[in-house]
Design an enzyme around this catalytic site. Structure first.
Site, PDB file in Angstrom:
ATOM      1  CB  CYS A   2      -0.921   0.021   1.212  1.00 33.18           C
ATOM      2  SG  CYS A   2      -1.955  -1.430   1.390  1.00 33.18           S
ATOM      3  NE  ARG A  27       5.165   0.921  -1.448  1.00 33.85           N
ATOM      4  CZ  ARG A  27       5.986   1.152  -0.431  1.00 33.85           C
ATOM      5  NH1 ARG A  27       7.169   1.688  -0.662  1.00 33.85           N
ATOM      6  NH2 ARG A  27       5.636   0.860   0.795  1.00 33.85           N
ATOM      7  CD1 TRP A  77      -1.112  -6.540  -2.605  1.00 31.67           C
ATOM      8  CD2 TRP A  77      -1.167  -6.952  -0.406  1.00 31.67           C
ATOM      9  NE1 TRP A  77      -0.809  -7.861  -2.427  1.00 31.67           N
ATOM     10  CE2 TRP A  77      -0.829  -8.149  -1.082  1.00 31.67           C
ATOM     11  CE3 TRP A  77      -1.255  -6.967   0.983  1.00 31.67           C
ATOM     12  CZ2 TRP A  77      -0.593  -9.332  -0.414  1.00 31.67           C
ATOM     13  CZ3 TRP A  77      -1.018  -8.164   1.656  1.00 31.67           C
ATOM     14  CH2 TRP A  77      -0.690  -9.325   0.956  1.00 31.67           C
ATOM     15  CG  ASN A 102       0.163   2.265   3.599  1.00 28.46           C
ATOM     16  OD1 ASN A 102      -0.850   2.290   2.913  1.00 28.46           O
ATOM     17  ND2 ASN A 102       1.320   2.752   3.179  1.00 28.46           N
ATOM     18  N   GLY A 103      -1.121  -0.751   6.747  1.00 33.51           N
ATOM     19  CA  GLY A 103      -0.964  -1.530   7.963  1.00 33.51           C
ATOM     20  C   GLY A 103      -2.231  -2.292   8.314  1.00 33.51           C
ATOM     21  CD  GLU A 485      15.110 -16.108  -5.324  1.00 42.23           C
ATOM     22  OE1 GLU A 485      14.870 -15.082  -5.986  1.00 42.23           O
ATOM     23  OE2 GLU A 485      14.588 -16.323  -4.205  1.00 42.23           O
ATOM     24  CE  LYS A 489      12.859 -13.871  -7.806  1.00 42.09           C
ATOM     25  NZ  LYS A 489      12.276 -14.160  -6.490  1.00 42.09           N
ATOM     26  CD  GLU A 492       8.245 -14.199  -5.994  1.00 48.81           C
ATOM     27  OE1 GLU A 492       8.158 -13.413  -5.035  1.00 48.81           O
ATOM     28  OE2 GLU A 492       9.249 -14.248  -6.729  1.00 48.81           O
ATOM     29  CG  HIS A 508      14.481 -39.277   2.827  1.00 47.73           C
ATOM     30  ND1 HIS A 508      14.546 -40.475   3.509  1.00 47.73           N
ATOM     31  CD2 HIS A 508      15.769 -38.916   2.585  1.00 47.73           C
ATOM     32  CE1 HIS A 508      15.818 -40.814   3.685  1.00 47.73           C
ATOM     33  NE2 HIS A 508      16.575 -39.889   3.133  1.00 47.73           N
ATOM     34  CE  LYS A 607      10.886  -5.038  -5.559  1.00 53.33           C
ATOM     35  NZ  LYS A 607      11.499  -6.262  -6.096  1.00 53.33           N
TER      36      LYS A 607
END
Length: 612
Positions: A2, A27, A77, A102-103, A485, A489, A492, A508, A607
């Site tokens: 946000c 963001r 967001w 925000n929050g 990673e 990616k 995402e 396993h 972001k």
């Protein structure tokens, strides 16, 4: 995540409000809006919202020829309530108060019940509407009628994290801001002043900002501003000059910002290493020479991509310096009993330096008695940098794509320098070894360029992945975090379910998933674990799995039935993970492009994660 912009001026602030949140689009958000005070003797609040992009909000404002000298804007967001027009910020109360936030207000349900009993009607599912009504209730109290007082009384009832900006019809020319746990700053102009959650939002109008500290409240007018601390005392906060990112936000010849940022990695790593002629504690700040020689362990706190870079750093630190190192997921660390060590070095890692979970973990570590703190961060003016004793600034530059790429590789470069520094301080890095290590680091940008040249091969691989719904990534040792990673990616930005495992763990459990429809990516550097990894790959082929192997040029692997192979440069030793991650970034990017997803702004993600 946000974004907040507020403005009061003797000129029209609508373009400032819109351009400010446009600069915060990277963001991540799912709705946007603005509110301004308009009218003559009887001022009114005008509110515009959109569940599309900021461009749609701008078109609405243009169509209405909207003008005003006081207003607030927001990109949201979604946390509480779906991304709808009703739930979009700003939220209004009584047609007199407008709030952006925000929050997360954790006790919003109890506050909502109290306000409902007082006659307030709730039209949204958000926690933010509670703020608007609570400010309104205090503003209309017999002993108040002052927006600053009303906001201070309202925030005293909050539990949680917030950055807010508030305007009212009765006090045109005034914006009140407050923060606790979420960033907020005052932008300073000549005949105008601003509020914002990120300094980049205000670069077109000012580069001079004052960052609010925890519990601060700001009273912002066109000609002046005042800041009050949590006790209500007027205080001064340092005014800093924010440097422009230059052309960093220009896409140039690339199709997406993520692609641009992948290809910026040779420059970003080189810039991060620029000017480093020797390994010295001073790389980490003026206080580091007095602190680093005495730490006896390392605790790294991070989230997401930064957490994976830290898993590599753990192995570097323990291998080179023989210093015990623990890596904690920041969002989990403060919710369990841990054993503090006052002589440990606490390292927080973040691209933005505003990651709420990591900042909260840092605060928790300090509360337990941890004394020595270091931030590895890409933003010099961030809260994280301001709250640690020592700092290493990566020089990745502005990163627009939500899926981090160049921030990851520059974090790895910084963490390798930390490992070398701790090793040297403990007599484990000879002058000859130091020289070799620095030379190896300086060659990494060229090795990354070599990996980028493999893009046509990765496009071919992406054609296989684009038609799949699942993928498995394998790595061993230093390269298991790189497999993590790579899987992150892919999931995402392409929305393909991807998991990563240490290759030795196949038998396993994960081997049960392998069949002809499950592509398996393996990172195969020419290190001491290569022969072990080859056996793991044979296990995949024996079950009909199709292998996509990223190997070193000097690895003895060959293409065969069901085995696709690309080779990066010769093995780079401990630095190999920085090179091997690049093909995985390209694979994820091109797979997402082929699937038609919003590469730079993937669904449900942001972001800068400024909520818990």
């Amino acid at each position: 995540m946000c974004g907040i912009v507020g403005a009061t001026s003797d000129r029209n602030v609508v373009p400032i409000l819109i351009e400010g949140i446009r600069r915060l689009e990277y963001r991540g958000y799912d709705s946007t809006g603005l509110a301004v005070v308009n009218g003559g003797a009887s001022p009114i609040l005008e509110r515009l919202v959109s569940t599309a992009r900021v461009a749609d909000l701008a078109a609405q404002a243009d169509a209405l020829h909207l003008k005003a000298t006081t207003g607030i804007s927001h990109t949201r967001w979604a946390t509480h309530g779906a991304p709808t027009s009703d739930n979009a910020h700003p939220h209004l109360s009584g047609g007199e108060i407008a709030v952006v936030h925000n929050g997360i207000i954790e006790n919003f349900e109890a506050l909502r019940d109290k306000l409902a009993a007082q006659g307030y009607t709730f039209r949204t599912q958000t926690d933010t509407e509670v703020i608007a009504h609570l400010v309104h209730a205090h503003w209309h109290a017999d002993d108040c009628h002052d927006l600053l007082v009303a906001v201070r009384r309202a925030i005293a009832e909050f539990k949680g994290a917030y950055a807010i900006a508030v305007i009212s019809t009765r006090e045109r020319g005034r914006v009140i801001g407050a923060r606790q746990g979420s960033p907020l700053l005052v932008g300073i102009g000549d005949h105008d002043h601003f509020l914002a959650s990120d300094a980049s939002a205000l670069l077109p109008v000012t580069r001079h900002v004052a960052y609010l500290e925890e519990g601060d409240v700001a009273d912002v007018r066109s000609e002046w501003f005042a800041i009050f601390d949590a006790h209500g005392e007027r205080v001064s906060r340092t005014v800093v000059e924010v440097q422009s990112g230059g052309d960093a936000v220009e896409l140039g010849p690339y199709r997406h910002f993520m692609q641009k940022e992948i290809f910026e990695q040779p420059r970003a790593v080189a810039d991060t290493l620029d000017g480093i002629a020797a390994i010295t504690p001073a790389l980490f700040g003026a206080r580091a020479p007095d602190i680093l020689p005495h730490v006896d362990s390392v605790l790294i706190l991070a989230c997401g991509t930064s957490y994976y870079s830290s898993l590599v750093a753990k192995q570097w630190i323990e291998t080179l310096a023989r210093v015990p190192c623990t890596v904690e997921i920041a969002s989990e660390y403060r919710y369990r009993e841990s054993v503090p060590n006052a002589n440990a070095l606490v390292v927080v890692v973040s691209q933005s330096g505003e990651t709420a979970d990591t900042l909260a973990a840092l605060d928790h570590a300090k509360s337990l008695g941890h004394r020595h703190t270091l931030a590895i961060c890409n933003v010099a003016t961030s809260a994280m940098v301001r709250q640690t004793e020592m700092v290493f600034l990566t020089r990745a530059g502005t990163e627009i794509g939500v899926a981090s790429t160049k921030a990851f590789t520059t974090q790895l470069a910084a963490q390798f320098l930390l490992a070398l520094t701790l090793a040297k301080l403990r007599g484990r890095l000879s002058e000859e070894e130091e020289g070799r290590s620095l030379d190896a680091l300086r060659h990494i940008p060229a090795a990354i360029r070599g990996a980028l040249a493999l893009e046509p091969h990765l496009i071919g691989w992406a054609q296989h992945f684009a038609a799949r719904d699942h993928a498995l990534f394998l790595g061993r040792g230093l390269h298991y975090p790189i497999a993590l990673e790579g899987a992150l990616k892919l999931k995402e930005i392409s929305y393909i379910h991807a998991e990563a495992y240490p290759a030795g763990e196949l038998k396993h459990g994960p081997l049960a998933l392998v069949d002809a429809k499950m592509p398996v990516v393996a990172i195969a550097p020419n290190d001491t674990l290569l022969e072990k990894l080859k056996s793991n790959l044979q296990e995949v082929r024996a079950r009909g799995g199709e292998l996509f192997v990223v190997a070193d040029l000097d690895s003895h692997l060959s293409v065969g039935d069901g085995i696709h192979l690309i080779r990066v440069a010769e093995h780079r030793g401990l630095l190999s993970p920085i090179v091997h991650v690049v093909p995985l970034q390209l694979l994820a990017y091109h797979t997402a492009v082929m699937r038609g997803t919003d590469v730079d702004k993937p669904r449900n993600l942001a972001k800068s994660v400024t909520v818990e």
